[in-house]
Design a protein around this motif. Structure first.
Motif, PDB file in Angstrom:
ATOM      1  N   ASN A  65    -106.137  74.216  12.980  1.00  0.00           N
ATOM      2  CA  ASN A  65    -106.306  72.788  13.254  1.00  0.00           C
ATOM      3  C   ASN A  65    -105.149  72.054  12.589  1.00  0.00           C
ATOM      4  O   ASN A  65    -105.188  71.777  11.397  1.00  0.00           O
ATOM      5  N   SER A  66    -104.124  71.742  13.361  1.00  0.00           N
ATOM      6  CA  SER A  66    -102.983  71.020  12.794  1.00  0.00           C
ATOM      7  C   SER A  66    -103.136  69.509  12.955  1.00  0.00           C
ATOM      8  O   SER A  66    -102.252  68.755  12.572  1.00  0.00           O
TER       9      SER A  66
ATOM     10  N   PHE B  93     -98.039  75.740   8.983  1.00  0.00           N
ATOM     11  CA  PHE B  93     -98.538  75.522  10.346  1.00  0.00           C
ATOM     12  C   PHE B  93     -97.594  76.118  11.370  1.00  0.00           C
ATOM     13  O   PHE B  93     -98.032  76.685  12.370  1.00  0.00           O
TER      14      PHE B  93
ATOM     15  N   ILE C 112    -105.023  65.653  12.456  1.00  0.00           N
ATOM     16  CA  ILE C 112    -105.352  64.857  11.273  1.00  0.00           C
ATOM     17  C   ILE C 112    -106.857  64.614  11.132  1.00  0.00           C
ATOM     18  O   ILE C 112    -107.304  63.987  10.184  1.00  0.00           O
TER      19      ILE C 112
ATOM     20  N   GLU D 122    -103.137  70.722  18.886  1.00  0.00           N
ATOM     21  CA  GLU D 122    -103.810  70.473  17.611  1.00  0.00           C
ATOM     22  C   GLU D 122    -104.776  71.589  17.234  1.00  0.00           C
ATOM     23  O   GLU D 122    -105.063  71.795  16.067  1.00  0.00           O
TER      24      GLU D 122
ATOM     25  N   ARG E  81    -105.886  69.734   9.299  1.00  0.00           N
ATOM     26  CA  ARG E  81    -104.701  70.431   8.795  1.00  0.00           C
ATOM     27  C   ARG E  81    -105.068  71.682   7.997  1.00  0.00           C
ATOM     28  O   ARG E  81    -104.720  71.809   6.822  1.00  0.00           O
ATOM     29  N   SER E  82    -105.754  72.588   8.670  1.00  0.00           N
ATOM     30  CA  SER E  82    -106.163  73.821   8.007  1.00  0.00           C
ATOM     31  C   SER E  82    -106.106  75.001   8.975  1.00  0.00           C
ATOM     32  O   SER E  82    -106.046  74.823  10.189  1.00  0.00           O
TER      33      SER E  82
ATOM     34  N   SER F 234    -105.551  75.553   3.432  1.00  0.00           N
ATOM     35  CA  SER F 234    -105.183  74.150   3.645  1.00  0.00           C
ATOM     36  C   SER F 234    -104.275  73.719   2.507  1.00  0.00           C
ATOM     37  O   SER F 234    -103.868  74.540   1.691  1.00  0.00           O
ATOM     38  N   LYS F 235    -104.029  72.434   2.423  1.00  0.00           N
ATOM     39  CA  LYS F 235    -103.186  71.910   1.345  1.00  0.00           C
ATOM     40  C   LYS F 235    -103.742  72.303  -0.019  1.00  0.00           C
ATOM     41  O   LYS F 235    -102.998  72.660  -0.925  1.00  0.00           O
TER      42      LYS F 235
ATOM     43  N   LEU G 281     -96.457  72.562   3.771  1.00  0.00           N
ATOM     44  CA  LEU G 281     -97.562  72.475   4.717  1.00  0.00           C
ATOM     45  C   LEU G 281     -97.068  72.635   6.153  1.00  0.00           C
ATOM     46  O   LEU G 281     -97.670  73.364   6.947  1.00  0.00           O
TER      47      LEU G 281
END
Length: 169
Positions: free
Chosen positions: A112-113, A11, A115, A92, A160-161, A138-139, A7
């Motif tokens: 968007n890194s 990023f 949370i 972010e 995170r995506s 994303s994840k 991940l």
């Protein structure tokens, strides 16, 4: 633990591509190694060199790169982006926009890194654009298309995506 590093790498790759295209004003971006039989974390696709069945594994970096390379085509021009009337972006949230050669489509790539999920409104000078499609990496998602209401100009960017939005003028 390996999943966390995967991940982070995707990023980092998205940030590098974003900065090369927007800060350095690069006209193209290439990845030097597509397929690798080694675990150096530099390939987009890994093959198992010990198997005869041709087993392969894609990396998150493949999908992160895809958020740019699948949608931003030769001849597209980068557009200036303002976030809340400010030209400065945050670590972010990175946003870049590209206009098609025929000036009908606009592609936005949003990283968007952070949370937290972020809500975005795609209005420009009081006018909204029709969203044709949204793709998320994303994840748990690999450049997956999401259902969109074409009339809506606002949507959420998951935490995170990397999100690619294709809209019409």
């Amino acid at each position: 633990m390996e999943e966390i590093w995967e991940l982070i790498r995707h990023f980092n790759l998205a940030r590098v591509i974003h900065n090369d295209l927007t800060v350095s004003n690069a006209s193209a971006w290439h990845w030097w190694l597509a397929i690798s039989p080694y675990s150096y974390k530099d390939g987009l696709i890994y093959i198992d060199k010990q198997k005869e069945e041709g087993v392969f594994y894609e990396s998150k970096m493949l999908w992160a790169l895809g958020n740019y390379s699948r949608f931003i085509r030769p001849g597209y021009q980068r557009l200036a982006v303002e976030i809340n009337s400010q030209k400065q972006q945050t670590p972010e949230l990175l946003v870049s926009a590209y206009e098609s050669a025929d000036k009908h489509d606009i592609v936005l790539v949003l990283v968007n890194s952070g949370i937290n999920e972020l809500n975005v409104d795609l209005t420009q000078d009081g006018m909204s654009h029709s969203i044709k499609s949204i793709y998320i990496t994303s994840k748990d998602e690999n450049l997956e298309s999401t259902v969109v209401d074409g009339a809506a100009s606002n949507f959420a960017i998951p935490a995170r995506s990397i999100v690619t939005v294709v809209s019409e003028r």
